[in-house]
Motif scaffolding. Structure first.
Motif, PDB file in Angstrom:
ATOM      1  N   LEU A 405       0.826  -1.199   0.000  1.00  0.00           N
ATOM      2  CA  LEU A 405       0.000   0.000   0.000  1.00  0.00           C
ATOM      3  C   LEU A 405       0.867   1.258   0.000  1.00  0.00           C
ATOM      4  CD1 LEU A 405      -2.248  -1.123   2.992  1.00  0.00           C
ATOM      5  CD2 LEU A 405      -2.584  -1.708   0.601  1.00  0.00           C
ATOM      6  N   GLY A 406       0.584   2.171  -0.940  1.00  0.00           N
ATOM      7  CA  GLY A 406       1.184   3.494  -0.918  1.00  0.00           C
ATOM      8  C   GLY A 406       2.689   3.482  -1.037  1.00  0.00           C
ATOM      9  N   PHE A 414       2.523   7.858  -3.397  1.00  0.00           N
ATOM     10  CA  PHE A 414       1.588   7.002  -4.115  1.00  0.00           C
ATOM     11  C   PHE A 414       0.347   6.689  -3.276  1.00  0.00           C
ATOM     12  CE2 PHE A 414       5.851   5.624  -5.657  1.00  0.00           C
ATOM     13  CZ  PHE A 414       5.748   6.108  -6.957  1.00  0.00           C
ATOM     14  N   SER A 415      -0.762   6.589  -3.987  1.00  0.00           N
ATOM     15  CA  SER A 415      -1.969   5.985  -3.413  1.00  0.00           C
ATOM     16  C   SER A 415      -2.156   4.576  -3.961  1.00  0.00           C
ATOM     17  CB  SER A 415      -3.200   6.829  -3.751  1.00  0.00           C
ATOM     18  OG  SER A 415      -3.393   6.884  -5.158  1.00  0.00           O
ATOM     19  N   ASP A 416      -1.236   4.155  -4.843  1.00  0.00           N
ATOM     20  CA  ASP A 416      -1.359   2.870  -5.534  1.00  0.00           C
ATOM     21  C   ASP A 416      -1.323   1.702  -4.557  1.00  0.00           C
ATOM     22  OD1 ASP A 416      -1.201   4.557  -7.654  1.00  0.00           O
ATOM     23  OD2 ASP A 416       0.748   3.881  -8.374  1.00  0.00           O
ATOM     24  N   VAL A 417      -2.026   0.638  -4.937  1.00  0.00           N
ATOM     25  CA  VAL A 417      -2.010  -0.619  -4.190  1.00  0.00           C
ATOM     26  C   VAL A 417      -1.677  -1.737  -5.166  1.00  0.00           C
ATOM     27  CG1 VAL A 417      -3.340  -2.240  -2.793  1.00  0.00           C
ATOM     28  CG2 VAL A 417      -3.733   0.221  -2.553  1.00  0.00           C
ATOM     29  N   GLU A 418      -0.708  -2.547  -4.812  1.00  0.00           N
ATOM     30  CA  GLU A 418      -0.356  -3.719  -5.620  1.00  0.00           C
ATOM     31  C   GLU A 418      -0.679  -4.977  -4.829  1.00  0.00           C
ATOM     32  OE1 GLU A 418       3.408  -3.703  -7.709  1.00  0.00           O
ATOM     33  OE2 GLU A 418       3.682  -1.577  -7.252  1.00  0.00           O
ATOM     34  N   PRO A 429      -1.989  -4.689 -10.176  1.00  0.00           N
ATOM     35  CA  PRO A 429      -2.572  -3.452  -9.644  1.00  0.00           C
ATOM     36  C   PRO A 429      -3.954  -3.716  -9.051  1.00  0.00           C
ATOM     37  CG  PRO A 429      -1.635  -3.069 -11.820  1.00  0.00           C
ATOM     38  CD  PRO A 429      -1.629  -4.555 -11.601  1.00  0.00           C
ATOM     39  N   ARG A 431      -7.261  -1.879  -6.405  1.00  0.00           N
ATOM     40  CA  ARG A 431      -7.954  -0.604  -6.240  1.00  0.00           C
ATOM     41  C   ARG A 431      -7.117   0.346  -5.375  1.00  0.00           C
ATOM     42  NH1 ARG A 431     -13.339   0.872  -6.705  1.00  0.00           N
ATOM     43  NH2 ARG A 431     -13.324  -0.775  -8.282  1.00  0.00           N
ATOM     44  N   SER A 432      -6.823   1.542  -5.893  1.00  0.00           N
ATOM     45  CA  SER A 432      -5.993   2.513  -5.183  1.00  0.00           C
ATOM     46  C   SER A 432      -6.723   3.053  -3.953  1.00  0.00           C
ATOM     47  CB  SER A 432      -5.612   3.673  -6.097  1.00  0.00           C
ATOM     48  OG  SER A 432      -4.811   3.223  -7.177  1.00  0.00           O
ATOM     49  N   LYS A 436      -3.089   9.656  -1.261  1.00  0.00           N
ATOM     50  CA  LYS A 436      -1.679   9.293  -1.314  1.00  0.00           C
ATOM     51  C   LYS A 436      -1.168   9.176   0.120  1.00  0.00           C
ATOM     52  CE  LYS A 436      -0.893  11.763  -5.674  1.00  0.00           C
ATOM     53  NZ  LYS A 436      -0.129  12.852  -6.339  1.00  0.00           N
ATOM     54  N   TRP A 474     -12.362   1.101  -1.348  1.00  0.00           N
ATOM     55  CA  TRP A 474     -11.948   1.759  -0.104  1.00  0.00           C
ATOM     56  C   TRP A 474     -13.070   2.672   0.381  1.00  0.00           C
ATOM     57  CZ3 TRP A 474      -7.388   0.822   2.454  1.00  0.00           C
ATOM     58  CH2 TRP A 474      -6.402   0.099   1.766  1.00  0.00           C
TER      59      TRP A 474
END
Length: 587
Positions: A405-406, A414-418, A429, A431-432, A436, A474
């Motif tokens: 996360l992040g 980042f707000s990205d989630v892998e 990838p 859901r973000s 951030k 989220w």
């Protein structure tokens, strides 16, 4: 979405229903009242279709299926996953009954019961209503009320489809045979008088109504009591065949349900055998490697991994570390394990029996590498890299998947989630997050991931959010009272503790506690030492805050212990020494 109705007073679960509208307030303001003179006590409602009308399940029947949802002896979370929905549908399907008298079927449409005379008639008569799709359990009374448990959308269309198809095919075949017999009978039999004609027309109407079982079953009794009318022998044979077909249909349904139960039982036994084989293989591997492990650590006291905290990487005030160590607070003993491949601070996650280190940084050098550690063999395995180099991220596991996360890379937050799926073998990838977050804290609790605080590139955050894999989205939570990053988040006694951190101006000692059942943050006794960039873990009913950077920028070696009701206590534990930017986890 499949729905199940729970009666609090009788502790019974009803079903199987299917949502036909979104949840709304006061669809029927007078529903569930005796004479419609008072407004309903249950204003949160949803329109539904009756998928199958079944006898209700007692709590001792359905509780084992949703045992993971219980958070007290009498209260449980209402959201269901696919596996729980499938098991409830299978169990309820074994108790099919004829349609209830309160759900009369007329001209192919459901009529709405308990409608107040002053209310306009509903526009869609093929829908009836049940109480709310979701009600907060902390505000719900256990009076004679009901709540809906909800399952994943469109799931009813997919569960046990082969069985449903077979039943539908039997019904179509049955109706075809009946019409064929009636047609032949109409061509060959002698004319009836007007009274007899009305009786046959009434019989044909009954045959058209598939759900009017009770009328068909009582047909023989009507023949014997009506002395003025005698059915022809051909028509009697049709009735006999109809009864045989219905008996055969019911027997076939029961057989299919029994086969489904047998299949479920066999699959469970196969899973148990697979788990047993895995355990035996693990024991075999342990016996093969035991001698070498003992030789390597024979100068140290034996440590039970179940009572130890694993510490990874970090900075000791002089240099970056690649170390992995197992630490036992009760004995204040630390044991060195095989180190990571890189000097770095990193994020830790636990999946099954393995430990995962994910990404990280080392004085401005950012990593995308991922490794897994096998405690049995004291060995590391390289795994596919993240899609982006990043540090200051948080890691968590949910439903046998790892989530990163992040984080940040020195340029962007980042707000990205892998998400890493072990079966797929790569990072995907997901859901973000809604914000951030760099140097955030995250934890998994009761089937959801909670992400708290951090830095978004402009300001430090007090916000929090929650990820539910079943909804794949989220949602915002109530914010903390204080902004913080580089803090720790630990679960203790079904509550989330946000501990210490940096608020943008100074290191803090404050602690806030989030109760997921209430959805609110509360202040807790602060630590004795302000600290950020430290590690914390919950072990044996206590939280241990280890090392970190102090208020004056010094690297700490102090360890504090928290117990609910006793607050924070400074310990004299010294085995770890000075340490910051490290991570901790309990296996």
């Amino acid at each position: 979405m499949p729905l199940f109705l729970f009666n609090y007073t009788k502790r019974q679960l009803h079903g199987i229903f299917e949502a036909a509208s979104p949840g709304q307030m006061n669809i029927d303001p007078y529903g569930w009242t005796k004479d419609g003179s008072k407004r309903t006590l249950y204003p949160a409602q949803v329109q539904i279709h009756v998928q199958k009308n079944c006898c209700p399940l007692m709590e001792n029947q359905f509780a084992p299926i949703i045992k993971g949802n219980y958070y007290s002896l009498t209260h449980f979370q209402f959201e269901l996953d696919h596996a729980q929905v499938g098991k409830l549908i299978t169990l309820l399907s074994t108790q099919l009954v004829a349609p209830s008298a309160t759900m009369l079927r007329a001209t192919g449409k459901w009529q709405i019961a308990n409608q107040h005379p002053s209310e306009p008639r509903a526009k869609k008569e093929d829908r009836i209503k049940l109480p709310a799709a979701y009600v907060n359990p902390t505000t719900c009374s256990e009076s004679d009320g009901s709540l809906i448990l909800t399952g994943p959308s469109s799931y009813l269309d997919r569960i046990h489809q082969p069985i449903q198809n077979d039943i539908e095919a039997m019904e179509k075949h049955e109706v075809g045979l009946i019409y064929e017999k009636l047609q032949r009978l109409a061509e060959t039999c002698e004319p009836f008088d007007s009274h007899s004609t009305r009786q046959v027309q009434g019989l044909e109407t009954k045959m058209h109504n598939e759900d009017d079982y009770s009328q068909g079953e009582n047909l023989g009794q009507q023949e014997s009591t009506n002395e003025s009318f005698s059915l022809p022998s051909d028509l009697n044979s049709v009735i006999a065949e109809l009864q045989e077909l219905r008996a055969f249909k019911q027997e076939s349904i029961e057989t299919m349900v029994q086969l489904t139960q047998i299949q479920t039982k066999l699959l469970s036994e196969v899973k148990q055998l697979q788990d047993r084989c895995t355990r035996l293989e693990t024991l075999s591997n342990k016996s093969e490697t035991y001698a070498s492990v003992t030789m390597e650590f024979n100068s140290e006291q034996h440590l039970d991994q179940d009572g130890s905290i694993f510490l990874a990487g970090g900075f000791d005030g002089k240099s970056w570390l690649a170390s992995l160590e197992s630490y036992s607070p009760p004995e204040d003993i630390i044991k060195s394990l095989k180190p990571m491949s890189s000097l770095r601070s990193t994020s830790l996650a636990k999946l099954k029996d393995d430990l995962y280190v994910i990404g990280g940084e080392n004085g401005g050098l950012w990593f995308d590498t991922v490794e897994s550690y096998d405690p049995v063999n004291n060995d590391w395995t390289s795994l596919p890299c993240l899609n982006e180099k990043k540090g200051g991220l948080a890691a968590s596991t949910l439903h046998d998947k790892i989530f990163a996360l992040g984080g940040a890379n020195g340029i962007h937050c980042f707000s990205d989630v892998e998400m890493f799926d072990v079966d797929v073998g790569r990072w995907i990838p997901a859901r973000s997050m809604l914000q951030k977050r760099f140097n955030l804290a995250a934890v998994e609790f009761n089937g959801a991931i909670y992400a708290v605080g951090g830095y978004d590139g402009k300001e430090y955050l007090s916000s929090a959010e929650r990820f539910d894999l079943r909804e794949h989205s989220w949602s915002r939570l109530e914010s903390m009272n204080s902004k913080r990053a580089s803090h720790s988040l630990v679960v203790l006694n079904e509550k989330l503790y946000a501990i210490g951190g940096f608020d943008g101006g100074t290191m803090v000692a404050t602690v806030e506690v989030f109760d997921p059942r209430r959805g609110t943050w509360m202040s807790e006794a602060p630590m004795n030492e302000s600290r950020g960039y430290f590690a914390a873990a919950g072990l044996n009913g206590s939280i241990y805050a280890i090392g970190g950077i102090g208020e004056e920028g010094n690297t700490l070696e102090k360890v504090e212990q928290f117990k609910e009701g006793h607050g924070w206590q400074l310990t004299d534990l010294k085995a770890i020494g000075k340490r910051c930017y490290h991570s901790a986890i309990v296996m």
